[in-house]
Design a protein around this motif. Structure first.
Motif, PDB file in Angstrom:
ATOM      1  N   LEU A 130       0.814  -1.219   0.000  1.00  0.00           N
ATOM      2  CA  LEU A 130       0.000   0.000   0.000  1.00  0.00           C
ATOM      3  C   LEU A 130       0.846   1.266   0.000  1.00  0.00           C
ATOM      4  CD1 LEU A 130      -2.779  -1.061   2.538  1.00  0.00           C
ATOM      5  CD2 LEU A 130      -2.806  -1.182   0.039  1.00  0.00           C
ATOM      6  N   ARG A 131       2.147   1.129  -0.159  1.00  0.00           N
ATOM      7  CA  ARG A 131       3.022   2.303  -0.109  1.00  0.00           C
ATOM      8  C   ARG A 131       3.465   2.705  -1.516  1.00  0.00           C
ATOM      9  NH1 ARG A 131       7.294   1.486   4.767  1.00  0.00           N
ATOM     10  NH2 ARG A 131       8.275   3.134   3.511  1.00  0.00           N
ATOM     11  N   ASP A 132       3.644   4.039  -1.707  1.00  0.00           N
ATOM     12  CA  ASP A 132       4.032   4.562  -3.017  1.00  0.00           C
ATOM     13  C   ASP A 132       5.345   5.336  -2.983  1.00  0.00           C
ATOM     14  OD1 ASP A 132       1.862   3.575  -4.487  1.00  0.00           O
ATOM     15  OD2 ASP A 132       0.582   5.196  -3.763  1.00  0.00           O
ATOM     16  N   ASP A 133       6.108   5.228  -1.891  1.00  0.00           N
ATOM     17  CA  ASP A 133       7.409   5.861  -1.870  1.00  0.00           C
ATOM     18  C   ASP A 133       8.374   5.054  -2.739  1.00  0.00           C
ATOM     19  OD1 ASP A 133       6.805   4.095   0.452  1.00  0.00           O
ATOM     20  OD2 ASP A 133       8.991   4.140   0.647  1.00  0.00           O
ATOM     21  N   ALA A 134       9.491   5.670  -3.101  1.00  0.00           N
ATOM     22  CA  ALA A 134      10.398   5.068  -4.085  1.00  0.00           C
ATOM     23  C   ALA A 134      10.909   3.679  -3.667  1.00  0.00           C
ATOM     24  CB  ALA A 134      11.579   6.010  -4.353  1.00  0.00           C
ATOM     25  N   PRO A 135      11.410   3.485  -2.426  1.00  0.00           N
ATOM     26  CA  PRO A 135      11.880   2.132  -2.055  1.00  0.00           C
ATOM     27  C   PRO A 135      10.772   1.091  -2.128  1.00  0.00           C
ATOM     28  CG  PRO A 135      12.716   3.767  -0.514  1.00  0.00           C
ATOM     29  CD  PRO A 135      11.687   4.458  -1.353  1.00  0.00           C
ATOM     30  N   ALA A 136       9.571   1.472  -1.716  1.00  0.00           N
ATOM     31  CA  ALA A 136       8.465   0.518  -1.749  1.00  0.00           C
ATOM     32  C   ALA A 136       8.077   0.168  -3.183  1.00  0.00           C
ATOM     33  CB  ALA A 136       7.254   1.103  -1.013  1.00  0.00           C
ATOM     34  N   LEU A 137       8.080   1.179  -4.071  1.00  0.00           N
ATOM     35  CA  LEU A 137       7.781   0.898  -5.472  1.00  0.00           C
ATOM     36  C   LEU A 137       8.785  -0.091  -6.065  1.00  0.00           C
ATOM     37  CD1 LEU A 137       6.905   4.471  -6.800  1.00  0.00           C
ATOM     38  CD2 LEU A 137       5.333   2.526  -6.574  1.00  0.00           C
ATOM     39  N   ALA A 138      10.073   0.106  -5.739  1.00  0.00           N
ATOM     40  CA  ALA A 138      11.103  -0.801  -6.253  1.00  0.00           C
ATOM     41  C   ALA A 138      10.890  -2.219  -5.742  1.00  0.00           C
ATOM     42  CB  ALA A 138      12.487  -0.284  -5.854  1.00  0.00           C
ATOM     43  N   LEU A 139      10.611  -2.355  -4.450  1.00  0.00           N
ATOM     44  CA  LEU A 139      10.410  -3.682  -3.876  1.00  0.00           C
ATOM     45  C   LEU A 139       9.135  -4.334  -4.409  1.00  0.00           C
ATOM     46  CD1 LEU A 139      11.484  -2.969  -0.190  1.00  0.00           C
ATOM     47  CD2 LEU A 139      12.761  -4.214  -1.941  1.00  0.00           C
ATOM     48  N   ARG A 140       8.103  -3.529  -4.603  1.00  0.00           N
ATOM     49  CA  ARG A 140       6.872  -4.076  -5.189  1.00  0.00           C
ATOM     50  C   ARG A 140       7.133  -4.569  -6.612  1.00  0.00           C
ATOM     51  NH1 ARG A 140       2.762   0.671  -4.755  1.00  0.00           N
ATOM     52  NH2 ARG A 140       1.579  -0.675  -6.185  1.00  0.00           N
ATOM     53  N   GLY A 141       7.922  -3.801  -7.362  1.00  0.00           N
ATOM     54  CA  GLY A 141       8.245  -4.238  -8.717  1.00  0.00           C
ATOM     55  C   GLY A 141       8.994  -5.569  -8.737  1.00  0.00           C
ATOM     56  N   ILE A 142       9.968  -5.716  -7.856  1.00  0.00           N
ATOM     57  CA  ILE A 142      10.721  -6.974  -7.796  1.00  0.00           C
ATOM     58  C   ILE A 142       9.812  -8.117  -7.363  1.00  0.00           C
ATOM     59  CG2 ILE A 142      12.637  -8.147  -6.641  1.00  0.00           C
ATOM     60  CD1 ILE A 142      13.974  -5.362  -6.424  1.00  0.00           C
ATOM     61  N   ALA A 143       8.922  -7.834  -6.414  1.00  0.00           N
ATOM     62  CA  ALA A 143       7.984  -8.876  -5.974  1.00  0.00           C
ATOM     63  C   ALA A 143       7.068  -9.321  -7.116  1.00  0.00           C
ATOM     64  CB  ALA A 143       7.157  -8.364  -4.794  1.00  0.00           C
ATOM     65  N   MET A 144       6.555  -8.358  -7.881  1.00  0.00           N
ATOM     66  CA  MET A 144       5.692  -8.715  -8.993  1.00  0.00           C
ATOM     67  C   MET A 144       6.459  -9.510 -10.058  1.00  0.00           C
ATOM     68  SD  MET A 144       2.845  -7.705  -7.929  1.00  0.00           S
ATOM     69  CE  MET A 144       1.890  -8.145  -9.370  1.00  0.00           C
ATOM     70  N   ALA A 145       7.729  -9.183 -10.227  1.00  0.00           N
ATOM     71  CA  ALA A 145       8.544  -9.945 -11.174  1.00  0.00           C
ATOM     72  C   ALA A 145       8.695 -11.390 -10.705  1.00  0.00           C
ATOM     73  CB  ALA A 145       9.916  -9.292 -11.331  1.00  0.00           C
ATOM     74  N   GLN A 146       8.923 -11.568  -9.407  1.00  0.00           N
ATOM     75  CA  GLN A 146       9.050 -12.932  -8.890  1.00  0.00           C
ATOM     76  C   GLN A 146       7.741 -13.705  -9.003  1.00  0.00           C
ATOM     77  OE1 GLN A 146      10.745 -13.116  -4.965  1.00  0.00           O
ATOM     78  NE2 GLN A 146      12.627 -12.060  -5.564  1.00  0.00           N
ATOM     79  N   LEU A 147       6.623 -12.985  -8.988  1.00  0.00           N
ATOM     80  CA  LEU A 147       5.319 -13.635  -9.134  1.00  0.00           C
ATOM     81  C   LEU A 147       4.928 -13.839 -10.596  1.00  0.00           C
ATOM     82  CD1 LEU A 147       3.360 -11.758  -6.326  1.00  0.00           C
ATOM     83  CD2 LEU A 147       4.039 -14.172  -6.324  1.00  0.00           C
ATOM     84  N   GLY A 148       5.709 -13.293 -11.525  1.00  0.00           N
ATOM     85  CA  GLY A 148       5.464 -13.538 -12.938  1.00  0.00           C
ATOM     86  C   GLY A 148       4.718 -12.452 -13.680  1.00  0.00           C
ATOM     87  N   ASP A 149       4.302 -11.386 -12.986  1.00  0.00           N
ATOM     88  CA  ASP A 149       3.601 -10.277 -13.657  1.00  0.00           C
ATOM     89  C   ASP A 149       4.662  -9.284 -14.136  1.00  0.00           C
ATOM     90  OD1 ASP A 149       2.014  -8.244 -14.566  1.00  0.00           O
ATOM     91  OD2 ASP A 149       0.725  -8.157 -12.791  1.00  0.00           O
ATOM     92  N   LEU A 150       5.280  -9.585 -15.278  1.00  0.00           N
ATOM     93  CA  LEU A 150       6.437  -8.814 -15.724  1.00  0.00           C
ATOM     94  C   LEU A 150       6.057  -7.420 -16.223  1.00  0.00           C
ATOM     95  CD1 LEU A 150       8.403 -11.652 -17.543  1.00  0.00           C
ATOM     96  CD2 LEU A 150       8.621 -10.869 -15.192  1.00  0.00           C
TER      97      LEU A 150
END
Length: 406
Positions: A26-46
């Motif tokens: 639920l966070r939109d700060d830069a570190p959280a966006l980066a971590l969310r992106g990596i998490a989505m990549a690991q889940l397959g939503d490239l």
């Protein structure tokens, strides 16, 4: 960095993307966006992962060069997994240089591994080996050591060095277990399976059988004269004559190699090489010309002798002649071989990997789609192609790529 960001980063490092998302979704700060992106990549939503990582790179301030560089490396990895081989390599080089300058050697090494994997996918093995030689995996964490050994094994497989590949995969397996990341362990196991699957067919003296990769390696080192239909060449243990740009000559060599020690009638050669059922004197004259050219091309390896019925190969040194063919042969087999790795490919990435024009690749994909052997999703630049892998065959291992002596 606050405790939730730290916990999410640790979850991602351990291969737990859902645990990471529970902390930063639920966070939109830069570190959280980066971590969310990596998490989505690991889940397959490239697609979503790429958008999030780009947003994070823009959100980091001008003084946060290391964070932005890490986002570039993450985007490069997403591009590699999604087979976007046209992603700008210069951006990755710049990010690696920034990470090295700021002492983040682990992520700088990861950027190097991504570069090597891209070179490996496009068949540039010499460059991949040179780049890999600059890296010492010893000081890096277990996940990085496993990635290093997977790349070593990938190069060794394509070089037909099976002992080196098995040793590298064993080291990768130990590092993956130490890292405790199930997805990494599964990747090592999947790579190991390739060594135990048929990689080619041997055609000799009228018989045919499947070969494992180590059997292909033994055949090429045996001193036999090999008509290599995987790389369109004729070779023995020390000499390689490429006929990749001379398809008529290779078709002649293969027909004669499959029939050896017998000869092949002239009409049979004409029908097979020139693809015509009715042979006239012009075809016979052309056959004589092409046989003369084949003699000249193979003069260091074998002769082509005329018989009463037709022609036969006459190797002066090799005890045996064998034809090495792909395990599955059909139209557009090389395109299918790339698609069979289980990833989704764009036509532009396939064109880069195959060294062909994008239009040629697109025609091949349309033909495969018409027969149900490939399917696409998305539109425009987001269009990707996939196909189920061919069960039991390591088809990608013998795609055209240089071997020792090429």
């Amino acid at each position: 960095m606050d405790s939730l960001i730290t916990a999410a980063a640790r979850a991602l490092a351990a291969g737990d993307p859902l645990g990471a998302l529970n902390r930063v979704a639920l966070r939109d700060d830069a570190p959280a966006l980066a971590l969310r992106g990596i998490a989505m990549a690991q889940l397959g939503d490239l697609v979503r992962a790429k958008a999030l990582v780009r947003s994070a790179a823009r959100a980091f301030g001008p003084k946060e060069a290391v964070a932005r560089a890490r986002c570039v490396v993450a985007e490069a990895e997403i591009a590699l997994v999604s087979r976007d081989l046209g992603w700008p390599a210069k951006a990755l080089d710049a990010a690696r240089a920034t990470l090295e300058a700021h002492g983040d050697l682990a992520n700088a090494a990861h950027a190097r591994y991504l570069e090597v994997r891209r070179l490996l996918l496009t068949g540039r093995l010499d460059e991949a080996e040179r780049t890999l030689a600059e890296l010492d995996p010893a000081p890096f964490p277990p996940a990085s050591r496993a990635a290093h050994e997977l790349v070593v094994a990938g190069i060794a497989m394509r070089r037909l060095r099976t002992r080196t590949a098995r040793a590298a995969l064993a080291r990768a397996g130990r590092a993956a277990l130490h890292a405790g990341i199930p997805a990494l362990t599964a990747e090592v196991d999947s790579a190991s399976l390739l060594l135990d699957q048929p990689a080619a067919r041997l055609i000799a003296r009228g018989e045919e059988r499947l070969l494992l990769l180590e059997e292909v390696e033994a055949l090429l080192a045996s001193g036999a004269l090999v008509v290599d239909a995987c790389r369109l060449a004729v070779r023995d243990a020390g000499t390689v004559v490429s006929l990749a740009r001379r398809p008529v000559l290779f078709a002649l060599a293969r027909a004669l190699g499959e029939a050896w020690p017998a000869d092949v009638p002239r009409d049979t050669l004409i029908a097979r090489v020139f693809r015509t059922k009715l042979a006239d004197e012009s075809h016979r004259a052309r056959l004589r010309v092409e046989v003369g050219r084949l003699r000249a091309a193979l003069r260091t390896l074998a002769g082509v002798s005329a018989t009463r019925r037709g022609f036969a190969l006459a190797p002066p040194h090799a005890r045996e002649i064998a034809v090495l063919a792909p395990p599955v042969e059909e139209e557009h087999a090389t395109v299918l071989a790339f698609l069979a790795d289980g990833e989704s490919w764009s036509s532009s990435a396939l064109a880069l990997a195959l060294g062909a024009s994008q239009r040629t690749v697109q025609r091949a994909l349309d033909s495969l789609a018409a027969t149900g052997k490939a399917q696409s999703f998305g539109r425009g630049r987001a269009r990707r192609w996939i196909t189920p892998p061919v069960p039991g065959f390591a088809t990608t291992l013998l795609l055209p790529a240089p071997l020792p002596g090429d």
